[in-house]
Design a protein around this motif. Structure first.
Motif, PDB file in Angstrom:
ATOM      1  N   PRO A 212      14.986 -23.910 -47.675  1.00 38.19           N
ATOM      2  CA  PRO A 212      14.500 -22.913 -46.714  1.00 38.19           C
ATOM      3  C   PRO A 212      15.236 -21.589 -46.795  1.00 38.19           C
ATOM      4  CG  PRO A 212      15.663 -24.721 -45.608  1.00 38.19           C
ATOM      5  CD  PRO A 212      15.449 -25.144 -47.015  1.00 38.19           C
ATOM      6  N   GLN A 213      16.478 -21.603 -47.290  1.00 40.02           N
ATOM      7  CA  GLN A 213      17.214 -20.345 -47.416  1.00 40.02           C
ATOM      8  C   GLN A 213      16.530 -19.392 -48.400  1.00 40.02           C
ATOM      9  OE1 GLN A 213      18.223 -23.369 -48.292  1.00 40.02           O
ATOM     10  NE2 GLN A 213      19.812 -23.370 -49.894  1.00 40.02           N
ATOM     11  N   VAL A 214      15.859 -19.962 -49.426  1.00 37.99           N
ATOM     12  CA  VAL A 214      15.097 -19.145 -50.378  1.00 37.99           C
ATOM     13  C   VAL A 214      13.910 -18.505 -49.654  1.00 37.99           C
ATOM     14  CG1 VAL A 214      13.680 -19.192 -52.467  1.00 37.99           C
ATOM     15  CG2 VAL A 214      15.792 -20.524 -52.361  1.00 37.99           C
ATOM     16  N   ILE A 216      13.569 -17.886 -46.423  1.00 35.42           N
ATOM     17  CA  ILE A 216      14.045 -16.880 -45.467  1.00 35.42           C
ATOM     18  C   ILE A 216      14.387 -15.581 -46.188  1.00 35.42           C
ATOM     19  CG2 ILE A 216      15.906 -16.317 -43.845  1.00 35.42           C
ATOM     20  CD1 ILE A 216      16.007 -19.379 -43.193  1.00 35.42           C
ATOM     21  N   ALA A 217      15.070 -15.698 -47.321  1.00 35.94           N
ATOM     22  CA  ALA A 217      15.458 -14.506 -48.093  1.00 35.94           C
ATOM     23  C   ALA A 217      14.227 -13.751 -48.583  1.00 35.94           C
ATOM     24  CB  ALA A 217      16.339 -14.915 -49.273  1.00 35.94           C
ATOM     25  N   LEU A 218      13.202 -14.483 -49.041  1.00 32.73           N
ATOM     26  CA  LEU A 218      11.986 -13.838 -49.548  1.00 32.73           C
ATOM     27  C   LEU A 218      11.226 -13.154 -48.410  1.00 32.73           C
ATOM     28  CD1 LEU A 218      10.273 -13.343 -52.058  1.00 32.73           C
ATOM     29  CD2 LEU A 218       9.067 -15.480 -51.585  1.00 32.73           C
ATOM     30  N   ALA A 219      11.218 -13.783 -47.223  1.00 33.52           N
ATOM     31  CA  ALA A 219      10.541 -13.188 -46.070  1.00 33.52           C
ATOM     32  C   ALA A 219      11.235 -11.907 -45.618  1.00 33.52           C
ATOM     33  CB  ALA A 219      10.476 -14.198 -44.924  1.00 33.52           C
ATOM     34  N   ILE A 240       2.005 -21.482 -49.614  1.00 29.20           N
ATOM     35  CA  ILE A 240       3.205 -20.672 -49.856  1.00 29.20           C
ATOM     36  C   ILE A 240       3.305 -19.563 -48.811  1.00 29.20           C
ATOM     37  CG2 ILE A 240       4.186 -18.950 -51.434  1.00 29.20           C
ATOM     38  CD1 ILE A 240       3.355 -20.785 -53.742  1.00 29.20           C
ATOM     39  N   PHE A 241       2.186 -18.894 -48.535  1.00 25.87           N
ATOM     40  CA  PHE A 241       2.203 -17.829 -47.528  1.00 25.87           C
ATOM     41  C   PHE A 241       2.492 -18.407 -46.135  1.00 25.87           C
ATOM     42  CE2 PHE A 241      -0.890 -15.762 -50.618  1.00 25.87           C
ATOM     43  CZ  PHE A 241       0.098 -14.993 -51.210  1.00 25.87           C
ATOM     44  N   ASP A 242       1.969 -19.600 -45.865  1.00 26.03           N
ATOM     45  CA  ASP A 242       2.246 -20.249 -44.569  1.00 26.03           C
ATOM     46  C   ASP A 242       3.734 -20.544 -44.423  1.00 26.03           C
ATOM     47  OD1 ASP A 242      -0.416 -20.151 -43.874  1.00 26.03           O
ATOM     48  OD2 ASP A 242      -0.861 -22.214 -44.486  1.00 26.03           O
ATOM     49  N   LYS A 243       4.387 -20.955 -45.526  1.00 23.76           N
ATOM     50  CA  LYS A 243       5.826 -21.213 -45.493  1.00 23.76           C
ATOM     51  C   LYS A 243       6.611 -19.946 -45.149  1.00 23.76           C
ATOM     52  CE  LYS A 243       6.967 -25.385 -45.954  1.00 23.76           C
ATOM     53  NZ  LYS A 243       7.634 -26.019 -44.820  1.00 23.76           N
ATOM     54  N   LEU A 244       6.181 -18.830 -45.713  1.00 18.10           N
ATOM     55  CA  LEU A 244       6.846 -17.559 -45.431  1.00 18.10           C
ATOM     56  C   LEU A 244       6.684 -17.184 -43.958  1.00 18.10           C
ATOM     57  CD1 LEU A 244       5.840 -15.556 -48.631  1.00 18.10           C
ATOM     58  CD2 LEU A 244       8.082 -16.488 -48.082  1.00 18.10           C
ATOM     59  N   GLU A 246       6.289 -19.325 -41.488  1.00 15.18           N
ATOM     60  CA  GLU A 246       7.148 -20.247 -40.734  1.00 15.18           C
ATOM     61  C   GLU A 246       8.606 -19.794 -40.736  1.00 15.18           C
ATOM     62  OE1 GLU A 246       6.815 -24.179 -42.290  1.00 15.18           O
ATOM     63  OE2 GLU A 246       4.620 -24.218 -42.097  1.00 15.18           O
ATOM     64  N   ASN A 247       8.988 -19.046 -41.755  1.00 20.92           N
ATOM     65  CA  ASN A 247      10.395 -18.662 -41.906  1.00 20.92           C
ATOM     66  C   ASN A 247      10.634 -17.169 -41.657  1.00 20.92           C
ATOM     67  OD1 ASN A 247      12.194 -21.065 -43.106  1.00 20.92           O
ATOM     68  ND2 ASN A 247      10.082 -21.270 -43.834  1.00 20.92           N
ATOM     69  N   GLY A 248       9.808 -16.590 -40.818  1.00 19.81           N
ATOM     70  CA  GLY A 248      10.144 -15.256 -40.323  1.00 19.81           C
ATOM     71  C   GLY A 248       9.242 -14.123 -40.724  1.00 19.81           C
ATOM     72  N   MET A 249       8.289 -14.320 -41.646  1.00 19.77           N
ATOM     73  CA  MET A 249       7.414 -13.214 -42.009  1.00 19.77           C
ATOM     74  C   MET A 249       6.430 -12.941 -40.880  1.00 19.77           C
ATOM     75  SD  MET A 249       5.132 -12.582 -45.388  1.00 19.77           S
ATOM     76  CE  MET A 249       6.619 -12.199 -46.286  1.00 19.77           C
ATOM     77  N   GLU A 250       6.431 -11.718 -40.383  1.00 21.20           N
ATOM     78  CA  GLU A 250       5.603 -11.380 -39.223  1.00 21.20           C
ATOM     79  C   GLU A 250       4.289 -10.721 -39.611  1.00 21.20           C
ATOM     80  OE1 GLU A 250       7.931  -8.994 -36.610  1.00 21.20           O
ATOM     81  OE2 GLU A 250       9.315 -10.629 -36.096  1.00 21.20           O
ATOM     82  N   ASN A 251       4.278 -10.014 -40.730  1.00 20.94           N
ATOM     83  CA  ASN A 251       3.083  -9.253 -41.118  1.00 20.94           C
ATOM     84  C   ASN A 251       2.503  -9.769 -42.436  1.00 20.94           C
ATOM     85  OD1 ASN A 251       3.107  -7.062 -39.031  1.00 20.94           O
ATOM     86  ND2 ASN A 251       5.140  -6.731 -39.919  1.00 20.94           N
TER      87      ASN A 251
END
Length: 582
Positions: A212-214, A216-219, A240-244, A246-251
């Motif tokens: 998950p750290q990967v 979070i960093a990508l998001a 993959i986009f759903d994972k992003l 879940e880990n902080g991507m807002e837009n």
């Protein structure tokens, strides 16, 4: 500039999780580029906010967005923002840098430029050397490698093996045999560090899940993602986009038209797009103003749409609004329809005839590409394809392919990775490129017979590559022998058409805007037919999508060709009264 109507303005102002359902001719690319421009200029000037990734399904679509962005911004898009294909984004930012987490090795994998490249590798483990036969056979004792090509094999998120996303028919092949065949291929690939883009996507998802750290960093690196042509996105890519998210991507934005998904055979999932459009946690927006076609053309392809969908309205008024022309022809005499179309479109410049399959388009144009391999290996046809590109003005493609051929000839024993490095090294060698262009022109002389051309080409390539052993360009004999005395021009050059329009498959016109279009339908379901024109209740069938894409290309005139045995009442029942039968 851009006409900011209420729908476009609503999309430009939208933030968060957005699904934009953009009808044909809505100016989707222009609108995306304009929003990208406004985001960069107003909200993303500081790199501390992360970057914007504008992704699309193909390089062509990505380049169109880039060009439109330059028109608005008067400059190219720069760091930390990018435009990219979805495959390239996943490869560059997930698979390649973090492959070692999966493999335990720090050497990066080789991701094939085309999945089909995998089919050219020899996988020893698929061959039984003692019995001198293939290990994996179907129920009719035919080798699976010829039925389910290695490039089609995918291991999905659940660990199941499929071919082009489908589990084989158990009546045709023992599933255990197929699974062993698929597992053998994938094991060999990962041991060699050779991945297809499909492999890379599955691996990328697994990396994001396990580390998950990967994610979070990508998001944080890309805090805003815009996905163009999102109807062609696969289920795994959506995951993959759903994972992003879940880990902080807002837009994140999904932009497309589920009615134009021509890539379901490559695991495209327009249903996921539709589901998110209706999801209350996403903003479902529309672009339903059409700036391309007349209302009669729009109303005709809208016969395939769901009655609950947003109604598409024409925004440009034409001095002449043609009816929908139905051009009848006697079965087997399709040129009758072409002659009628020629008279209708003679005053327009951008005209095109489209068919469902390549066989009919080649038959109609008289430009059937000769794919017969007269040589004992594929080298001859590869050279012919480079010459064809050269003759058609695709010089870059011709030289790139020819350079790859020369490396194959000169460096026979190097690995795939070494070959790619050599290609990269020589691509910028302008002196070599000039020599390749000159050599290609010399062997492009098709005014000699096949046997003479083969001898001449063998000698020139051997001299150019300074080969110490004979070049493997040898003609097949037996039933092929009579062709040895036929002119190359008769075997490979295309004949000139008598009409003022090209003829192609529907796939080749996706994304294009034309003045006029002629679509060939049929009276029965052996291809796309009049019977396919029915309102959609869920997803369009493949045939319906083909028709929708074809009908939505023209600005001014849409013609439909169909056999004259189909009754007028049936035609009116399907197409309505805005037609003229000729």
């Amino acid at each position: 500039m851009i006409d900011l109507n209420p729908q476009r303005q609503a999309y430009i102002n939208a933030r968060g999780k957005v699904v934009l359902n953009a009808c044909p001719g809505s100016g989707k690319t222009t609108t995306i580029a304009y929003k990208l421009h406004t985001l960069v200029e107003k909200e993303y000037k500081s790199i501390n906010k992360g970057g914007i990734a504008c992704l699309s399904f193909t390089n062509v679509a990505k380049d169109e967005i880039n060009q439109k962005y330059i028109e608005f911004s008067k400059k190219t898009l720069s760091y930390p923002n990018i435009t990219s294909t979805i495959d390239s984004f996943i490869n560059t930012y997930i698979t390649l840098p973090f492959y070692y987490l999966f493999s335990g090795r720090y050497e990066r994998p080789n991701i094939l430029d085309k999945n089909s490249d995998l089919d050219s590798f020899h996988i020893n483990e698929l061959w039984d050397y003692k019995k001198r036969k293939h290990k994996h056979l179907n129920r009719e004792n035919n080798p699976l490698i010829y039925i389910y090509k290695p490039s089609s094999i995918v291991k999905d998120l659940d660990g199941n093996y499929t071919s082009n996303g489908n589990i084989p028919d158990a009546l045709k092949v023992d599933i255990n045999v197929f699974n062993d065949y698929a597992k053998t291929i994938k094991t060999w690939q990962f041991e060699k560090g050779i991945l297809t883009n499909s492999d890379s996507t599955v691996l990328a998802y697994n990396i994001l899940c396990k580390y998950p750290q990967v994610t979070i960093a990508l998001a944080k690196r890309f805090s805003y993602i815009m996905v163009d042509e999102a109807q062609d996105t696969s289920e795994i890519q959506h995951s993959i986009f759903d994972k992003l998210i879940e880990n902080g991507m807002e837009n994140i934005e999904l932009i497309g038209d589920p009615y134009q998904s021509l890539y379901m055979w490559r695991n495209a999932k327009p249903k996921v797009f539709i589901t998110k459009y209706s999801d209350p946690y996403w903003q479902g927006l529309d672009l339903s103003d059409n700036w391309r076609s007349t209302q009669k053309i729009i109303d005709t392809y809208s016969l395939l749409r769901n009655s609950k969908d947003e109604i598409i309205s024409a925004k440009k008024q034409s001095d002449i609004e043609h009816p929908i022309y139905v051009l009848t022809f006697e079965e087997g005499n399709e040129t009758e329809a072409l002659d009628k179309y020629h008279k209708l479109c003679i005053c327009y410049k951008e005209n095109q005839v489209v068919t469902r399959g390549i066989d009919l388009s080649e038959k109609l144009s008289g430009t059937s590409q000769n794919n017969n391999n007269y040589w004992k290996n594929p080298l001859g046809l590869k050279i012919i394809n480079s010459i064809t590109d050269l003759n058609n003005g695709n010089i870059k493609s011709a030289i790139d392919n020819f350079r790859s051929i020369i490396i194959d000839i000169t460096y026979k024993k190097i690995s795939y990775k070494e070959k790619r490095e050599k290609l990269k090294e020589l691509k910028g060698d302008y002196n070599l490129n000039a020599k390749l262009n000159k050599l290609l022109i010399e062997i492009a002389d098709f005014n000699i017979i096949l046997a003479e051309w083969t001898k001449k080409t063998t000698e020139k390539l051997s001299d150019f590559s300074e080969l110490t052993s004979p070049l493997e360009l040898e003609l097949k004999k037996g039933s092929f022998s009579p062709n040895h005395k036929i002119l190359m021009s008769d075997l490979f050059l295309e004949k000139k058409m008598k009409w003022n329009f090209p003829i192609s498959t529907i796939h080749k016109v996706k994304g294009m805007t034309l003045d006029t279009t002629l679509l060939f339908l049929h009276k029965n379901r052996h291809s796309i037919s009049l019977a396919d024109i029915t309102p959609c209740n869920g997803e369009l069938t493949e045939n319906q999508t083909m028709i929708y894409v074809a009908m939505s290309r023209p600005r001014y005139l849409l013609a439909i060709a169909i056999e004259n045995t189909v009754g007028t009442d049936k035609i009116i029942e399907k197409l309505g009264n805005n037609i003229k039968i000729i």
